[in-house]
Design a protein around this motif. Structure first.
Motif, PDB file in Angstrom:
ATOM      1  N   PRO A   1      -2.783  30.011  63.427  1.00 51.46           N
ATOM      2  CA  PRO A   1      -3.773  31.018  63.809  1.00 51.46           C
ATOM      3  C   PRO A   1      -3.328  32.418  63.392  1.00 51.46           C
ATOM      4  O   PRO A   1      -2.226  32.606  62.869  1.00 51.46           O
ATOM      5  CB  PRO A   1      -3.831  30.887  65.331  1.00 51.46           C
ATOM      6  CG  PRO A   1      -2.481  30.388  65.714  1.00 51.46           C
ATOM      7  CD  PRO A   1      -2.045  29.482  64.591  1.00 51.46           C
ATOM      8  N   LYS A   2      -4.177  33.405  63.626  1.00 48.49           N
ATOM      9  CA  LYS A   2      -3.855  34.784  63.264  1.00 48.49           C
ATOM     10  C   LYS A   2      -2.744  35.357  64.139  1.00 48.49           C
ATOM     11  O   LYS A   2      -2.072  36.308  63.751  1.00 48.49           O
ATOM     12  CB  LYS A   2      -5.109  35.661  63.362  1.00 48.49           C
ATOM     13  CG  LYS A   2      -6.165  35.310  62.317  1.00 48.49           C
ATOM     14  CD  LYS A   2      -5.639  35.468  60.890  1.00 48.49           C
ATOM     15  CE  LYS A   2      -6.701  35.148  59.863  1.00 48.49           C
ATOM     16  NZ  LYS A   2      -6.176  35.232  58.464  1.00 48.49           N
TER      17      LYS A   2
ATOM     18  N   GLN B 103       2.213  29.222  65.674  1.00 48.49           N
ATOM     19  CA  GLN B 103       1.485  30.078  66.615  1.00 48.49           C
ATOM     20  C   GLN B 103       2.441  30.871  67.494  1.00 48.49           C
ATOM     21  O   GLN B 103       3.416  30.345  68.015  1.00 48.49           O
ATOM     22  CB  GLN B 103       0.579  29.215  67.503  1.00 48.49           C
ATOM     23  CG  GLN B 103      -0.171  30.010  68.567  1.00 48.49           C
ATOM     24  CD  GLN B 103      -1.073  29.142  69.420  1.00 48.49           C
ATOM     25  OE1 GLN B 103      -1.221  27.944  69.164  1.00 48.49           O
ATOM     26  NE2 GLN B 103      -1.688  29.725  70.425  1.00 48.49           N
TER      27      GLN B 103
ATOM     28  N   HIS C 276      -4.495  24.861  67.542  1.00 46.90           N
ATOM     29  CA  HIS C 276      -3.661  25.794  68.295  1.00 46.90           C
ATOM     30  C   HIS C 276      -4.104  25.841  69.751  1.00 46.90           C
ATOM     31  O   HIS C 276      -5.174  25.359  70.109  1.00 46.90           O
ATOM     32  CB  HIS C 276      -3.722  27.184  67.665  1.00 46.90           C
ATOM     33  CG  HIS C 276      -5.086  27.803  67.674  1.00 46.90           C
ATOM     34  ND1 HIS C 276      -6.045  27.523  66.731  1.00 46.90           N
ATOM     35  CD2 HIS C 276      -5.662  28.680  68.538  1.00 46.90           C
ATOM     36  CE1 HIS C 276      -7.150  28.195  66.999  1.00 46.90           C
ATOM     37  NE2 HIS C 276      -6.952  28.897  68.091  1.00 46.90           N
TER      38      HIS C 276
ATOM     39  N   ARG D 109      -5.089  27.720  73.337  1.00 48.07           N
ATOM     40  CA  ARG D 109      -5.793  28.904  73.806  1.00 48.07           C
ATOM     41  C   ARG D 109      -5.098  29.427  75.063  1.00 48.07           C
ATOM     42  O   ARG D 109      -4.807  28.661  75.989  1.00 48.07           O
ATOM     43  CB  ARG D 109      -7.251  28.578  74.118  1.00 48.07           C
ATOM     44  CG  ARG D 109      -8.042  28.123  72.900  1.00 48.07           C
ATOM     45  CD  ARG D 109      -9.522  28.196  73.185  1.00 48.07           C
ATOM     46  NE  ARG D 109     -10.311  27.633  72.092  1.00 48.07           N
ATOM     47  CZ  ARG D 109     -11.633  27.823  71.975  1.00 48.07           C
ATOM     48  NH1 ARG D 109     -12.272  28.545  72.890  1.00 48.07           N
ATOM     49  NH2 ARG D 109     -12.297  27.291  70.973  1.00 48.07           N
TER      50      ARG D 109
ATOM     51  N   GLU E 108      -8.971  21.176  67.486  1.00 51.54           N
ATOM     52  CA  GLU E 108      -8.326  22.477  67.223  1.00 51.54           C
ATOM     53  C   GLU E 108      -6.835  22.270  66.994  1.00 51.54           C
ATOM     54  O   GLU E 108      -6.233  21.309  67.479  1.00 51.54           O
ATOM     55  CB  GLU E 108      -8.566  23.441  68.392  1.00 51.54           C
ATOM     56  CG  GLU E 108     -10.039  23.797  68.567  1.00 51.54           C
ATOM     57  CD  GLU E 108     -10.276  24.856  69.625  1.00 51.54           C
ATOM     58  OE1 GLU E 108     -11.437  25.284  69.768  1.00 51.54           O
ATOM     59  OE2 GLU E 108      -9.307  25.274  70.311  1.00 51.54           O
TER      60      GLU E 108
ATOM     61  N   ARG F   7       0.467  35.017  64.658  1.00 51.28           N
ATOM     62  CA  ARG F   7       1.497  34.298  63.913  1.00 51.28           C
ATOM     63  C   ARG F   7       2.642  35.243  63.567  1.00 51.28           C
ATOM     64  O   ARG F   7       2.557  36.461  63.699  1.00 51.28           O
ATOM     65  CB  ARG F   7       0.904  33.734  62.621  1.00 51.28           C
ATOM     66  CG  ARG F   7       0.465  34.807  61.634  1.00 51.28           C
ATOM     67  CD  ARG F   7      -0.402  34.248  60.535  1.00 51.28           C
ATOM     68  NE  ARG F   7      -0.721  35.271  59.530  1.00 51.28           N
ATOM     69  CZ  ARG F   7      -1.679  35.158  58.622  1.00 51.28           C
ATOM     70  NH1 ARG F   7      -2.414  34.052  58.584  1.00 51.28           N
ATOM     71  NH2 ARG F   7      -1.898  36.122  57.744  1.00 51.28           N
TER      72      ARG F   7
END
Length: 424
Positions: A357-358, A197, A166, A168, A164, A360
């Motif tokens: 990622p979204k 991110q 980014h 979590r 991955e 952002r």
């Protein structure tokens, strides 16, 4: 909105853009006689045209008033920096008294850690993100060594999961819980410089403080880019540079935030200097330090006026536009850039991986599978100023103040041309 990868559609978006007039407020470099497509506002923002007058005014006051400029300039130097606090507070979601402008970013982080990293035998560990910006890594390691501790045992990095790109939030919270009563400080870059991110600062701050730690944020890539509510989130402290999205000029003055609960406290550990003592008694040359009742108490020396003046010029623009309008355009232009990237990817049968990622802000980091440094060099030679990061990533940051939707379209066409030339 249904986007289209056409010049006409991009120009239609520009015609409807409420911020389009502000593009003319900035100086653009030129390559091959043409204005560049500028994607590196996340590294150094463009110069606002109004900056020159602010600097010229200081130079004229210096020439005409000399030392008397401290008190008799139109904007007296001794309190010049105070003019930035109110507009900056709006940008970062703080109270005016919680904000000050001084020094540069890494210097300010070191000074703030005098107050907010106070290790004991049992509570001494620092939590940060994996591969934080190098300056933050150096700063943290040197702070730890200064306290006689081993960075390997003291600094805990939250890692991304295998495969991955980014972090979590749940992994960060789990690590905070795991360290528990040993945790002294959480210090993370609020917007990661590499992948763009945006961290869940509110949630992470609450978790770190629940564990008994101070929580601070390096907001170099956040201020002027994302919505911030530092006071509402109860953040302990933060610092940021001013030359990225804030457009103040190379290496210019940094901002700090100190939560109101730490203000007007004469006993808090802090490196102190003349400019942090009360204005009312400063020139009485008293031997005892009496802290300013604001974040200005963390100042050590008088403000570098020629560094602060361009910051004030830029903040005029932020005052006029407001973060809500900037964020609205940011979201739309970044979404359009993402669409363009996917369209070009399909047209040339290449493989781009957007690793942002979204969650952002203004930045899209694009992993160029199958493409190398030669593509970046092609873009630069053809008037696209972007940023290369090893091993194979370009960072694209369409700052809403001065980037246009047509820029996004024209970039896509140059990107396609560069890929096709590389393939041939």
């Amino acid at each position: 909105m249904q986007f289209e990868n056409t010049l006409q559609f991009a120009q239609k978006l520009d015609a409807a853009d409420k911020l389009k007039k502000y593009r003319d407020e900035f100086h653009f470099p030129k390559v091959n006689g043409k204005q560049v497509i500028y994607f590196t506002g996340n590294s150094l923002g463009l110069q606002p045209k109004r900056t020159q007058k602010f600097v010229d005014d200081v130079m004229a006051d210096w020439a005409n008033l000399a030392v008397e400029g401290h008190f008799y300039a139109e904007k007296p130097w001794w309190d010049y920096h105070e003019r930035l606090a109110a507009p900056l507070a709006k940008v970062v979601g703080a109270k005016t008294e919680e904000v000050s402008v001084m020094n540069t970013l890494s210097v300010n982080l070191h000074l703030l850690l005098v107050s907010f990293y106070r290790p004991t035998k049992t509570r001494f560990k620092i939590l940060c993100e994996e591969k934080a910006f190098p300056s933050d890594q150096y700063m943290l390691k040197s702070q730890v060594r200064f306290h006689g501790l081993d960075p390997e045992e003291t600094i805990v990095e939250v890692k991304k999961r295998a495969g991955e790109h980014h972090w979590r939030t749940e992994d960060i919270l789990a690590k905070i819980k795991e360290i528990g009563s040993e945790l002294a400080l959480v210090l993370i870059g609020g917007v990661n410089y590499y992948n763009g991110q945006v961290f869940d600062m509110k949630t992470i701050t609450a978790a770190g403080q629940k564990a008994g730690a101070f929580v601070g944020w390096d907001l170099a890539h956040g201020v002027g880019n994302i919505a911030l509510n530092l006071n509402e989130w109860n953040v302990d402290f933060a610092a940021w540079c001013s030359y990225k999205y804030m457009n103040s000029g190379p290496g210019h003055a940094s901002g700090i935030y100190v939560n109101e609960k730490y203000l007007n406290d004469p006993d808090i550990p802090r490196f102190e200097g003349w400019w942090g003592t009360k204005k009312e008694t400063r020139f009485l040359m008293k031997p005892e330090f009496e802290p300013m009742e604001t974040a200005d108490a963390w100042q050590i020396s008088n403000a570098p006026i020629l560094s602060v003046a361009p910051y004030l010029a830029s903040l005029e623009l932020f005052e006029k536009v407001g973060m809500d309008a900037l964020i609205e355009k940011r979201d739309k232009i970044v979404a359009y850039l993402e669409f363009i990237l996917h369209e070009i990817d399909a047209e040339v049968d290449s493989t781009f991986e957007i690793i942002t990622p979204k969650d952002r802000g203004c930045q899209l980091s694009v992993f160029l599978h199958g493409q190398g440094r030669s593509l970046f060099d092609f873009l630069m030679k053809n008037g696209v100023i972007t940023d290369w990061r090893e091993p194979n990533v370009i960072r694209l940051a369409p700052a809403p103040f001065y980037c246009s939707y047509e820029d996004m379209y024209q970039f896509g066409q140059l990107l396609k041309k560069g890929i096709l030339e590389n393939l041939n």
